[in-house]
Design a protein around this motif. Structure first.
Motif, PDB file in Angstrom:
ATOM      1  N   ALA A 217      -1.707  -0.342  -8.809  1.00 38.43           N
ATOM      2  CA  ALA A 217      -2.659   0.497  -8.097  1.00 38.43           C
ATOM      3  C   ALA A 217      -4.005  -0.197  -7.949  1.00 38.43           C
ATOM      4  O   ALA A 217      -4.663  -0.109  -6.903  1.00 38.43           O
ATOM      5  CB  ALA A 217      -2.828   1.824  -8.828  1.00 38.43           C
TER       6      ALA A 217
ATOM      7  N   GLN B  33       0.849  -1.182   0.000  1.00 31.48           N
ATOM      8  CA  GLN B  33       0.000   0.000   0.000  1.00 31.48           C
ATOM      9  C   GLN B  33       0.885   1.232   0.000  1.00 31.48           C
ATOM     10  O   GLN B  33       1.895   1.310   0.688  1.00 31.48           O
ATOM     11  CB  GLN B  33      -0.885  -0.003   1.249  1.00 31.48           C
ATOM     12  CG  GLN B  33      -1.872  -1.150   1.296  1.00 31.48           C
ATOM     13  CD  GLN B  33      -3.125  -0.852   0.491  1.00 31.48           C
ATOM     14  OE1 GLN B  33      -3.321   0.269   0.062  1.00 31.48           O
ATOM     15  NE2 GLN B  33      -3.956  -1.835   0.290  1.00 31.48           N
TER      16      GLN B  33
ATOM     17  N   ALA C  57      -6.082  -0.849  -4.342  1.00 37.20           N
ATOM     18  CA  ALA C  57      -7.070   0.200  -4.117  1.00 37.20           C
ATOM     19  C   ALA C  57      -8.423  -0.394  -3.793  1.00 37.20           C
ATOM     20  O   ALA C  57      -8.936  -1.219  -4.543  1.00 37.20           O
ATOM     21  CB  ALA C  57      -7.180   1.085  -5.362  1.00 37.20           C
TER      22      ALA C  57
ATOM     23  N   ARG D 207      -2.976   7.515  -6.927  1.00 33.60           N
ATOM     24  CA  ARG D 207      -2.145   6.356  -6.567  1.00 33.60           C
ATOM     25  C   ARG D 207      -1.188   6.007  -7.698  1.00 33.60           C
ATOM     26  O   ARG D 207      -0.011   5.711  -7.467  1.00 33.60           O
ATOM     27  CB  ARG D 207      -3.050   5.165  -6.226  1.00 33.60           C
ATOM     28  CG  ARG D 207      -2.267   3.937  -5.802  1.00 33.60           C
ATOM     29  CD  ARG D 207      -3.175   2.839  -5.283  1.00 33.60           C
ATOM     30  NE  ARG D 207      -2.411   1.636  -5.003  1.00 33.60           N
ATOM     31  CZ  ARG D 207      -1.663   1.440  -3.918  1.00 33.60           C
ATOM     32  NH1 ARG D 207      -1.598   2.383  -3.004  1.00 33.60           N
ATOM     33  NH2 ARG D 207      -0.997   0.318  -3.731  1.00 33.60           N
TER      34      ARG D 207
END
Length: 439
Positions: A59, A6, A63, A262
């Motif tokens: 990502a 993350q 996410a 992101r």
């Protein structure tokens, strides 16, 4: 199994780079002209579409709502087959399991929607989290575009299964007859359906034809005030060696903006920036001046003529091949001749590739390179196969590696002299391979 950690924060540092800002602004205009409005923060830029795909898949995996749910279980990515090799390569770099799904009979670039659902079911049954589907609405492997109704079915299936759709639209501007080929983006369909969060649009500038290459050279020359660009393989006015820029578009929603942030952050962490001259050239290209559009349209028209002529030849010999509508290649299936080819020792795609490379030169690539099973007798053939290819290759030459992806397609169609001779060579080779006789 490797996992992508993350990552918090945003990509403000990368967003503030002036050269990247110019490219993002030009990309917004490029997409607006194609019915996909965007603002600069919705756009990511990187030195190469493969690197962008890597960031997008990473990502998506981490996410919430992006399809991966943090990948608490092993993740998987779904691809149609055949497909560009770099699609699978980026997923595997992230440690993802890749599942390929056969394309329907009428086109390439997208999976059969029912086979897609079955692949998702099997992936989940194996304890995986399928989180993304990468497809091409303009498929340079087969030279086709999916009909809008079929693309709609694929999008509906993907959304129902919670998959992020990554739409590779690199080749959408290479239609041989723009009025005869409708290229629709999943972003158009899903935005109208209120599901824009489920799609990211991706494109690479390396797909552009000789007219686009010339525009990139001119832009580079202007950006450097005519000074030579030094470095291995560089000459005056030339773009330095390396990947051509890639651009990505995210949805104009709260989730889309978060997803884009992101991706920007991941690209910043990777140091994925364009040099000033390359960015200037990319921005000039994306603005699409009238001269560039005219040259690109003429190049596509000429390439279409070559592709249709080559298609008539290969189907006339009995090969199965979808009619080409865009791009630079045909995708042949020689399975109807399996017994005859086997008599010559050609029993799979690698051997078929080797035989065609020996006879025609480095303009054929076996289907195993694009995700098809090696045992299937399929091969991709460049439509810009030059005259004299068979003579240059030599009947006794070795079966070297095929040209790198895109190399054959960079040859301008205008440099395809003595087309009847080229077509006759291809016909002669295919007939000789499949007529049942043995050397």
């Amino acid at each position: 199994m490797r996992r992508t950690d993350q990552v918090g924060g945003g990509g403000a540092e990368l967003l503030a780079v002036p050269s990247a800002t110019a490219v993002r602004t030009a990309a917004c205009g490029y997409w607006h002209r194609r019915g996909l409005p965007a603002d600069p923060p919705q756009v990511a830029v990187a030195p190469g579409a493969p690197l962008l795909l890597l960031a997008v898949l990473a990502a998506a995996a981490g996410a919430p709502g992006g399809g991966g749910e943090g990948l608490r279980a092993p993740g998987s990515v779904l691809l149609p087959h055949p497909c560009p090799p770099w699609h699978a390569a980026q997923a595997r770099q992230l440690g993802r399991t890749v599942h390929t799904v056969p394309v329907p009979a009428e086109c390439g670039g997208v999976p059969d929607p029912f086979a897609l659902l079955e692949a998702v079911r099997r992936s989940r049954g194996a304890g995986e989290v399928p989180h993304a589907l990468v497809l091409s609405v303009a498929d340079d492997i087969t030279g086709t575009a999916p009909p809008p109704e079929l693309l709609h079915e694929v999008c509906e299936a993907a959304v129902a299964e919670g998959l992020l759709i990554v739409s590779d639209e690199t080749w959408r501007d290479t239609s041989h007859g723009p009025h005869d080929t409708v290229v629709v983006s999943p972003a158009e369909m899903l935005t109208e359906a209120g599901r824009a969060d489920h799609v990211v649009v991706l494109a690479g500038l390396d797909a552009m034809d000789a007219a686009m290459d010339a525009a990139m050279d001119a832009a580079m020359d202007a950006a450097t005030d005519g000074a030579p660009v030094t470095g291995p393989g560089s000459g005056p006015g030339e773009v330095p060696p390396g990947p051509s820029p890639g651009i990505a578009r995210f949805a104009a929603t709260e989730r889309g903006r978060a997803f884009g942030e992101r991706v920007h952050h991941l690209l910043t962490e990777l140091g994925a920036r364009l040099s000033g001259p390359v960015a200037a050239a990319a921005a000039a290209t994306l603005r699409e001046p009238a001269e560039l559009l005219s040259r690109r349209a003429e190049a596509a028209r000429l390439r279409g003529e070559r592709a249709r002529a080559l298609h008539r030849v290969v189907t006339g010999t009995g090969a199965v091949c979808r009619p080409p509508h865009l791009g630079r290649h045909l995708y042949l299936d020689l399975d109807p001749f399996r017994p005859r080819l086997a008599a010559r020792g050609v029993t799979d795609a690698p051997r078929l590739e080797a035989e065609l490379v020996r006879r025609l030169g480095p303009y054929a690539q076996g289907g195993h390179r694009f995700g098809d099973a090696p045992g299937e007798l399929r091969v991709r053939l460049a439509t810009d196969l030059p005259a004299g290819a068979a003579g240059a290759a030599g009947q006794d030459g070795g079966a070297g590696e095929p040209v790198a992806a895109g190399a054959a397609g960079r040859q301008p169609p205008q440099e395809w002299p003595r087309a009847p001779g080229t077509l006759a060579q291809v016909q002669s080779v295919l007939v000789d391979l499949t007529d049942g006789s043995c050397q």
